[in-house]
Design a protein around this motif. Structure first.
Motif, PDB file in Angstrom:
ATOM      1  N   LEU A 123       0.812  -1.217   0.000  1.00  0.00           N
ATOM      2  CA  LEU A 123       0.000   0.000   0.000  1.00  0.00           C
ATOM      3  C   LEU A 123       0.842   1.263   0.000  1.00  0.00           C
ATOM      4  O   LEU A 123       0.582   2.191  -0.764  1.00  0.00           O
ATOM      5  N   HIS A 124       1.876   1.338   0.866  1.00  0.00           N
ATOM      6  CA  HIS A 124       2.635   2.589   0.931  1.00  0.00           C
ATOM      7  C   HIS A 124       3.420   2.852  -0.350  1.00  0.00           C
ATOM      8  O   HIS A 124       3.704   3.999  -0.671  1.00  0.00           O
ATOM      9  N   GLU A 125       3.750   1.795  -1.109  1.00  0.00           N
ATOM     10  CA  GLU A 125       4.420   2.012  -2.392  1.00  0.00           C
ATOM     11  C   GLU A 125       3.416   2.487  -3.450  1.00  0.00           C
ATOM     12  O   GLU A 125       3.732   3.340  -4.278  1.00  0.00           O
ATOM     13  N   PHE A 126       2.230   1.943  -3.406  1.00  0.00           N
ATOM     14  CA  PHE A 126       1.150   2.411  -4.283  1.00  0.00           C
ATOM     15  C   PHE A 126       0.886   3.892  -4.026  1.00  0.00           C
ATOM     16  O   PHE A 126       0.778   4.694  -4.952  1.00  0.00           O
ATOM     17  N   GLN A 127       0.825   4.274  -2.757  1.00  0.00           N
ATOM     18  CA  GLN A 127       0.609   5.677  -2.402  1.00  0.00           C
ATOM     19  C   GLN A 127       1.777   6.547  -2.844  1.00  0.00           C
ATOM     20  O   GLN A 127       1.575   7.657  -3.355  1.00  0.00           O
ATOM     21  N   ALA A 128       2.998   6.061  -2.661  1.00  0.00           N
ATOM     22  CA  ALA A 128       4.173   6.847  -3.029  1.00  0.00           C
ATOM     23  C   ALA A 128       4.237   7.085  -4.531  1.00  0.00           C
ATOM     24  O   ALA A 128       4.712   8.133  -4.987  1.00  0.00           O
ATOM     25  N   ASN A 129       3.745   6.141  -5.323  1.00  0.00           N
ATOM     26  CA  ASN A 129       3.705   6.342  -6.772  1.00  0.00           C
ATOM     27  C   ASN A 129       2.659   7.382  -7.157  1.00  0.00           C
ATOM     28  O   ASN A 129       2.878   8.200  -8.060  1.00  0.00           O
ATOM     29  N   ILE A 130       1.517   7.366  -6.465  1.00  0.00           N
ATOM     30  CA  ILE A 130       0.515   8.410  -6.678  1.00  0.00           C
ATOM     31  C   ILE A 130       1.120   9.770  -6.331  1.00  0.00           C
ATOM     32  O   ILE A 130       0.967  10.753  -7.057  1.00  0.00           O
ATOM     33  N   GLY A 131       1.821   9.814  -5.192  1.00  0.00           N
ATOM     34  CA  GLY A 131       2.435  11.054  -4.737  1.00  0.00           C
ATOM     35  C   GLY A 131       3.497  11.571  -5.680  1.00  0.00           C
ATOM     36  O   GLY A 131       3.572  12.783  -5.947  1.00  0.00           O
ATOM     37  N   ALA A 132       4.320  10.673  -6.200  1.00  0.00           N
ATOM     38  CA  ALA A 132       5.385  11.091  -7.111  1.00  0.00           C
ATOM     39  C   ALA A 132       4.811  11.751  -8.352  1.00  0.00           C
ATOM     40  O   ALA A 132       5.283  12.806  -8.797  1.00  0.00           O
ATOM     41  N   SER A 133       3.785  11.153  -8.925  1.00  0.00           N
ATOM     42  CA  SER A 133       3.158  11.714 -10.119  1.00  0.00           C
ATOM     43  C   SER A 133       2.543  13.078  -9.829  1.00  0.00           C
ATOM     44  O   SER A 133       2.684  14.024 -10.619  1.00  0.00           O
ATOM     45  N   ALA A 134       1.888  13.197  -8.661  1.00  0.00           N
ATOM     46  CA  ALA A 134       1.228  14.462  -8.311  1.00  0.00           C
ATOM     47  C   ALA A 134       2.226  15.568  -7.994  1.00  0.00           C
ATOM     48  O   ALA A 134       1.948  16.742  -8.255  1.00  0.00           O
ATOM     49  N   ILE A 135       3.365  15.234  -7.424  1.00  0.00           N
ATOM     50  CA  ILE A 135       4.399  16.243  -7.158  1.00  0.00           C
ATOM     51  C   ILE A 135       4.977  16.756  -8.476  1.00  0.00           C
ATOM     52  O   ILE A 135       5.217  17.959  -8.635  1.00  0.00           O
ATOM     53  N   LEU A 136       5.181  15.865  -9.422  1.00  0.00           N
ATOM     54  CA  LEU A 136       5.740  16.286 -10.703  1.00  0.00           C
ATOM     55  C   LEU A 136       4.743  17.114 -11.510  1.00  0.00           C
ATOM     56  O   LEU A 136       5.127  18.069 -12.189  1.00  0.00           O
ATOM     57  N   ILE A 137       3.471  16.759 -11.435  1.00  0.00           N
ATOM     58  CA  ILE A 137       2.434  17.554 -12.102  1.00  0.00           C
ATOM     59  C   ILE A 137       1.121  17.375 -11.345  1.00  0.00           C
ATOM     60  O   ILE A 137       0.411  16.394 -11.548  1.00  0.00           O
ATOM     61  N   PRO A 138       0.798  18.297 -10.455  1.00  0.00           N
ATOM     62  CA  PRO A 138      -0.425  18.185  -9.652  1.00  0.00           C
ATOM     63  C   PRO A 138      -1.681  18.262 -10.513  1.00  0.00           C
ATOM     64  O   PRO A 138      -1.643  18.750 -11.654  1.00  0.00           O
ATOM     65  N   ASP A 139      -2.784  17.779  -9.964  1.00  0.00           N
ATOM     66  CA  ASP A 139      -4.037  17.737 -10.717  1.00  0.00           C
ATOM     67  C   ASP A 139      -4.409  19.084 -11.319  1.00  0.00           C
ATOM     68  O   ASP A 139      -4.804  19.164 -12.482  1.00  0.00           O
ATOM     69  N   VAL A 140      -4.309  20.143 -10.530  1.00  0.00           N
ATOM     70  CA  VAL A 140      -4.742  21.455 -11.015  1.00  0.00           C
ATOM     71  C   VAL A 140      -3.952  21.883 -12.249  1.00  0.00           C
ATOM     72  O   VAL A 140      -4.480  22.558 -13.146  1.00  0.00           O
ATOM     73  N   VAL A 141      -2.697  21.470 -12.332  1.00  0.00           N
ATOM     74  CA  VAL A 141      -1.848  21.805 -13.485  1.00  0.00           C
ATOM     75  C   VAL A 141      -2.138  20.871 -14.653  1.00  0.00           C
ATOM     76  O   VAL A 141      -2.311  21.309 -15.801  1.00  0.00           O
ATOM     77  N   LEU A 142      -2.206  19.575 -14.365  1.00  0.00           N
ATOM     78  CA  LEU A 142      -2.465  18.582 -15.412  1.00  0.00           C
ATOM     79  C   LEU A 142      -3.798  18.837 -16.101  1.00  0.00           C
ATOM     80  O   LEU A 142      -3.877  18.873 -17.340  1.00  0.00           O
ATOM     81  N   PHE A 143      -4.853  19.037 -15.309  1.00  0.00           N
ATOM     82  CA  PHE A 143      -6.181  19.187 -15.895  1.00  0.00           C
ATOM     83  C   PHE A 143      -6.280  20.445 -16.746  1.00  0.00           C
ATOM     84  O   PHE A 143      -6.911  20.446 -17.804  1.00  0.00           O
ATOM     85  N   ARG A 144      -5.661  21.532 -16.280  1.00  0.00           N
ATOM     86  CA  ARG A 144      -5.714  22.779 -17.049  1.00  0.00           C
ATOM     87  C   ARG A 144      -4.977  22.637 -18.382  1.00  0.00           C
ATOM     88  O   ARG A 144      -5.459  23.119 -19.420  1.00  0.00           O
ATOM     89  N   HIS A 145      -3.835  21.985 -18.376  1.00  0.00           N
ATOM     90  CA  HIS A 145      -3.084  21.833 -19.624  1.00  0.00           C
ATOM     91  C   HIS A 145      -3.778  20.870 -20.590  1.00  0.00           C
ATOM     92  O   HIS A 145      -3.730  21.076 -21.816  1.00  0.00           O
ATOM     93  N   LEU A 146      -4.408  19.828 -20.060  1.00  0.00           N
ATOM     94  CA  LEU A 146      -5.204  18.956 -20.934  1.00  0.00           C
ATOM     95  C   LEU A 146      -6.340  19.753 -21.562  1.00  0.00           C
ATOM     96  O   LEU A 146      -6.610  19.640 -22.762  1.00  0.00           O
ATOM     97  N   LYS A 147      -6.994  20.548 -20.750  1.00  0.00           N
ATOM     98  CA  LYS A 147      -8.095  21.396 -21.224  1.00  0.00           C
ATOM     99  C   LYS A 147      -7.612  22.330 -22.337  1.00  0.00           C
ATOM    100  O   LYS A 147      -8.357  22.622 -23.288  1.00  0.00           O
TER     101      LYS A 147
END
Length: 225
Positions: A123-147
């Motif tokens: 579980l903590h590795e699954f969470q850390a992978n989610i965290g790594a992706s979000a640190i590199l490009i958080p949702d607010v940034v990713l969603f706006r650029h996709l838009k």
């Protein structure tokens, strides 16, 4: 699968709230975001980030680690990796530091395998992978650029995250936020990744628009960003 999606949603909200708070504290808009803001903030708390050469078997197997002792907390990463894998590894270890490290768990060591762990494995590795992706490009940034019609290659280049990690992120996000099954999520992600000059751009802009609407309802920092 529902349990895994619930965990993805819960932890994604936690790490995105954290990154959003850092963005607000530093007056960073989505256009200016770079993961180094989070890295610098973590280092200001006394965490050292150092590269190590690693030799022999370790060179091939170890991606990174985080160790806390009486002197300092150190994130070490394998200098032989590509820049995007280094970025992901360091951000992965930062997530361990923020959410998993304590007196009972003063060390985490990650291999190439652990950077791909699923919920059903550790579980903590699954969470850390989610965290790594979000640190590199958080949702607010990713969603706006996709838009705004960015493709995965542009996002990968701008934010130092691999296209494969972004592809996985799209699938998980669609499953979590819209309740679609894996096959449907993968089909839409495939369109965005491989058919961008056909239907892919429209799919990306529609997805980004819908995800941003969802974010307005769930991210308590969104109005400040």
């Amino acid at each position: 699968m529902t349990e895994q999606i619930d965990e993805y949603l819960s932890f994604s909200d936690k790490i995105n709230d954290y990154v959003s708070a850092v963005m607000i504290a530093n007056n960073i808009g989505y256009e200016e975001y770079n993961h180094t803001y989070v890295w610098d903030f973590i280092q200001s708390k006394g965490v050292a980030i150092r590269c190590f050469p690693f030799y022999g078997v370790a060179r091939e197997r170890i991606s990174g680690m985080i160790v806390r002792d009486s002197l300092e907390t150190t994130i070490g990463y394998n200098q032989n990796m590509s820049e995007k894998r280094k970025n992901f590894t360091i951000s992965h270890e930062i997530t361990h530091y923020l959410f998993h490290m304590n007196e009972e768990n003063p060390i985490f060591m990650d291999t190439k395998k652990s950077l791909h762990y699923s919920y059903n494995e550790v579980l903590h590795e699954f969470q850390a992978n989610i965290g790594a992706s979000a640190i590199l490009i958080p949702d607010v940034v990713l969603f706006r650029h996709l838009k705004n019609g960015w493709n995965l290659t542009q996002l990968s280049t701008q934010f130092g995250i691999s296209e494969s990690a972004l592809y996985i992120r799209l699938i998980q996000t669609m499953q979590a936020y819209f309740g679609v099954n894996f096959i449907a999520a993968k089909k839409n992600a495939d369109t965005i990744r491989y058919k961008f000059h056909g239907k892919g751009k429209l799919a990306a802009t529609e997805l980004g628009t819908n995800l941003e609407k969802h974010l307005i309802q769930t991210n308590r920092f969104i109005e400040a960003l």
